[in-house]
Scaffold this active site. Structure first.
Site, PDB file in Angstrom:
ATOM      1  N   ASP A 105      -6.420  -1.150  -3.587  1.00 33.54           N
ATOM      2  CA  ASP A 105      -6.437  -0.233  -2.446  1.00 33.54           C
ATOM      3  C   ASP A 105      -7.588   0.759  -2.539  1.00 33.54           C
ATOM      4  OD1 ASP A 105      -4.166  -1.598  -1.773  1.00 33.54           O
ATOM      5  OD2 ASP A 105      -2.785  -0.039  -2.422  1.00 33.54           O
ATOM      6  N   ASP A 148       0.812  -9.615  -4.716  1.00 32.20           N
ATOM      7  CA  ASP A 148       0.529  -8.176  -4.724  1.00 32.20           C
ATOM      8  C   ASP A 148       1.621  -7.480  -5.537  1.00 32.20           C
ATOM      9  OD1 ASP A 148      -0.594  -5.735  -4.102  1.00 32.20           O
ATOM     10  OD2 ASP A 148      -0.219  -5.854  -1.947  1.00 32.20           O
ATOM     11  N   GLU A 172       1.560  -5.184 -10.896  1.00 36.85           N
ATOM     12  CA  GLU A 172       1.053  -4.478 -12.094  1.00 36.85           C
ATOM     13  C   GLU A 172       2.062  -4.443 -13.261  1.00 36.85           C
ATOM     14  OE1 GLU A 172      -1.298  -4.094  -8.881  1.00 36.85           O
ATOM     15  OE2 GLU A 172       0.742  -3.301  -8.885  1.00 36.85           O
TER      16      GLU A 172
END
Length: 823
Positions: free
Chosen positions: A497, A419, A422
């Site tokens: 999300d 996670d 990015e």
């Protein structure tokens, strides 16, 4: 960034350099190469190469001759076959293969692609064409009103990117942490600069191999133009011929790679939240699933299992004995997946930091100092502090990071969740790394502008390759939030999300289908929504919609109540159980379709147009989907409805639950809370099993085959051990089932098993749907006994009629079996 902001940014970017746009080449010289053409002037070069008859590469470099040829996405450029024919004329040149013809107009420089029959597929816009300005480039393509456009990876909006009324879309490729995004937000977590064009049932694709921030305009600024460009890097794109859209996807997968076959448990149901802790809560969750007979295979631990949110640590106050916990969960049939984010805390004495510093494994500032920034460890209750970030562009760093998973695997952790990659760094306003940070890039130093979009993919690559080295005969399971084209080689993807509302449920379908059309077939959204909390009805409808989602996981944020199948009261618990039981009954079918996707690159969860490209009714249909070629799923996506409109493409279909025969067209179906409308194509073979609580209970269970009527059809069944890499050595079983019907009855043929996977000792049950009564059933020329329902369970072979279906049962095996059903 919302679409309105993106539009303003794109127009500002365009106008700021409009006066500086220049043609790519000035009076170029032409040179014929072995597999193409090289056009160059003093400072620049454009090479046009036929990689295969169906794939052409267009590459522009600000150098007189291209030299290095790296790519994070493309892994295959060496295809067999003859080179192209080159024809040079005064005003244009042509490159011709058996499938394509590319015309290169000399003045001005324009490209037009034709199929072998001379039909124009794609052309540069006559006014703008290809241009450069500083480090930026743009390409403008013709866009016809009857062209449909799909793909672009993980994008909000409708499946068909022509938009409503040909209003079009604008998208940016820039991986971004977008908590609670809605359908207006772009970009989000995954960037795939690939699109597919469909016109009159014939398709082609285009992949821009550029990792810098790039932009795509699909008829938004001008209805007749599709344009794309990037703020740096090379103009390097691949034109991919069809004509079938599945052919385009197969060839795109040839370039960028395919999803590895996942372990079978990863296709079961997953339960997660931020976060399950302490250990007693995890144990209670597992016990509740088993006590309530709700099938599940995997439980997930989010960041709170860690010591101060530091990767590769355990909070031993909350989890005093991880190995025993994992062993006890395994005894109940559960796997455990742990989150591992790419932000080790900057802390002397923390082994990951100490090793990384000694090995020069962290990203650095332009002056050579260590870059640090705030992520989860900065919010730890004890000793908060900044993080450092591995430079995954270094192969040595990827190897080091992968090896760090050794202790987790020794404890029994089954998979890894990547996670925040990015990368998310809490430095406003962009909340990511500064663009001037330096990356080693294995001796080709570069900055974050080039690496940003592939950071997440390289993180998941390090994880995947590390797991593969540590357990060389096991199938790694990795889930990632951020990725890029080619990332399917390393990890499944979930779209981050999302929100707990009905519009997010509806958005999940075109988003997952768009990812599948972009080479990423192992995908699934957070069931119920991550941000906020769903109503009981919304959770149930989302769970039903995800029965055929390749990755099926419930997940929610920190402050919400429990969000699992048991959390919404007895009525919904019963309906939720039945939805998950359907998933487990269909696991043989789901597994065999995912195996096919791992070989072909064609997604299992697919839009209708992929199977029916000539049917214009399918071109923009994104509220229902196909799973494989034979099952059409139309989940209920709106609140408190009692009716669902369904479109069935041309042909005969059968209601999966009732067996009702339907012809193609629009149908209104009554629905209740328990309804998940599923339809089987005539001639389908659908492989099922009895309900199990986890995949460990599958061995020995009956293989049940639903066979839907057709004059002639066939279906393929696949299985292997579901865990190891032995299937790559031929240890699998593949069989073809065929049916032929005539006035004289039905003949079924089950072929010899291909592969060396041993035959499973189990019953084989054939369920002939919508089948008229039979006089007798023969197996290999011998009559099978007719059974009453009370005799069925104990008998090892026989047949019976049951509610309009004819069931046939006999021991399964690897040899040919021939059945005749006489009327």
């Amino acid at each position: 960034m919302r679409l309105t902001s993106l539009l303003l940014f794109t127009l500002t970017f365009t106008s700021s350099v409009q006066a500086d746009w220049q043609p790519l080449l000035e009076k170029p010289e032409y040179e014929v190469l072995e597999r193409g053409i090289l056009l160059r002037d003093r400072d620049h070069a454009l090479s046009i190469t036929a990689l295969s008859p169906e794939i052409l590469r267009i590459r522009y470099t600000p150098k007189a001759a291209p030299d290095e040829d790296p790519s994070f996405a493309v892994i295959q450029r060496d295809f067999p076959g003859p080179g192209p024919e080159i024809v040079r004329k005064t005003r244009y040149s042509e490159l011709r293969t058996s499938a394509l013809r590319l015309r290169v107009s000399h003045e001005p420089l324009r490209l037009e692609f034709f199929d072998a029959a001379g039909n124009s597929l794609d052309a540069d816009d006559g006014e703008q064409g290809m241009a450069r300005a500083g480090e930026s480039f743009r390409v403008a393509k013709r866009l016809r009103d009857d062209e449909q456009v799909y793909g672009f990876g993980e994008k909000t909006g409708r499946l068909n990117k022509r938009g409503m009324g040909l209003g079009g879309y604008q998208y940016t490729m820039w991986n971004t942490d977008t908590y609670g995004y809605d359908s207006s937000v772009d970009p989000i977590y995954v960037s795939v600069p690939f699109y597919l064009v469909l016109r009159g049932g014939r398709a082609h694709g285009l992949f821009l191999d550029n990792t810098h921030r790039s932009h795509f305009d699909i008829g938004r600024e001008s209805r007749s133009r599709l344009s794309f460009g990037a703020e740096g890097g090379e103009l390097d794109y691949y034109f991919i011929a069809g004509p079938d859209p599945k052919d385009v996807l197969r060839r795109y997968a040839d370039l960028t790679g395919r999803m590895p076959l996942p372990p079978r448990w990863a296709l079961g149901y997953h339960q997660s939240r931020w976060s399950y802790y302490p250990e007693s809560r995890v144990r209670k969750l597992a016990e509740d699933f088993r006590a309530k007979k709700i099938p599940a295979d995997t439980l997930w631990l989010d960041i709170d299992y860690q010591d101060g949110f530091k990767p590769f640590t355990w909070d031993h106050e909350q989890f005093p004995a991880p190995k025993k916990l994992i062993a006890d969960l395994k005894a109940l049939g559960f796997h455990l997946v742990t989150i591992v984010d790419p932000h080790p805390k900057k802390e002397l004495g923390y082994p990951v930091y100490d090793q990384g510093l000694a090995g020069n494994h962290f990203v650095r500032n332009p002056d050579g100092s260590l870059f640090e920034g705030p992520v989860w460890p900065s919010g730890a209750k004890k000793n908060p502090g900044n993080s450092v970030f591995p430079d995954f562009t270094r192969s040595a760093t990827r190897e080091w990071w992968g090896a760090l998973h050794k202790e987790f695997l020794e404890l029994g952790v089954a998979g890894i969740w990547n996670d925040m990659n990015e990368p998310a760094v809490w430095i406003p306003p962009a909340n990511t790394m500064p663009m001037d940070l330096r990356h080693d890039n294995d001796g080709r130093p570069t900055d974050q502008r080039e690496i940003h979009n592939v950071y997440g993919m390289l993180h998941s690559r390090a994880t995947y390759e590390g797991l593969a080295r540590l357990l060389p005969n096991a199938r790694p399971f990795v889930l990632t939030r951020a990725s890029f084209a080619g990332g399917q080689r390393y990890a499944a993807v979930w779209p981050g999300d999302n929100t707990a509302d009905w519009s997010s449920l509806r958005q999940s379908l075109p988003m997952l289908m768009g990812l599948g059309l972009s080479g990423m077939p192992f995908v699934g959204a957070d069931i119920g929504g991550f941000s906020g909390y769903p109503s009981a009805e919304l959770y149930t409808r989302w769970l039903q919609a995800a029965v055929f989602s390749p990755f099926m996981r419930s997940h929610t944020e920190q402050a919400t109540p429990d969000q699992d199948p048991m959390a919404f009261g007895p009525e919904h618990e019963a309906v939720n159980r039945r939805a998950i039981e359907l998933r487990y009954r269909l696991l043989p079918q789901i597994y065999k379709e995912m195996e096919a996707a791992s070989r072909s690159g064609v997604p299992a969860l697919r839009p209708l147009f992929l199977e029916f490209p000539a049917d214009k009714e399918t071109w923009s249909r994104d509220d229902q989907y196909l799973f494989g070629s034979d099952l059409l799923v139309a989940p209920v996506l709106r609140e408190a409805v009692t009716e669902r409109e369904v479109y069935l493409p041309p042909g005969t279909w059968y209601d999966y639950a009732s067996g009702e025969r339907l012809e193609g067209g629009h149908h209104k179906r009554r629905v209740t809370l328990d309804s998940l409308p599923i339809f089987a194509r005539a001639g389908a073979f659908v492989f099922e099993q009895p309900v199990v609580q986890h995949v460990g209970e599958m061995p020995g269970k009956a293989l049940e085959v639903r066979i839907f009527p057709a004059e002639r059809s066939e279906g393929e069944f696949y299985e292997d051990d579901g865990e190891s890499l032995a299937y790559r050595r031929g240890e699998y079983a593949r069989r073809v089932f065929r049916q032929e019907r005539s006035a004289g009855g039905l003949r079924l043929h089950i072929g010899m098993t291909a592969g060396s996977y041993p035959a499973t000792a189990r019953p084989l049950v054939l369920k002939l749907m919508a089948q008229p009564p039979a006089a007798q059933v023969l197996l290999d020329g011998k009559r099978l006994p007719s059974l009453r329902e009370g005799q069925w369970q104990a008998a090892d072979r026989g047949w019976m009629l049951r509610a309009g279906e004819l069931w046939i049962k006999f021991p399964d095996g690897a040899n040919v079996a021939k059945l005749v059903v006489e009327p």
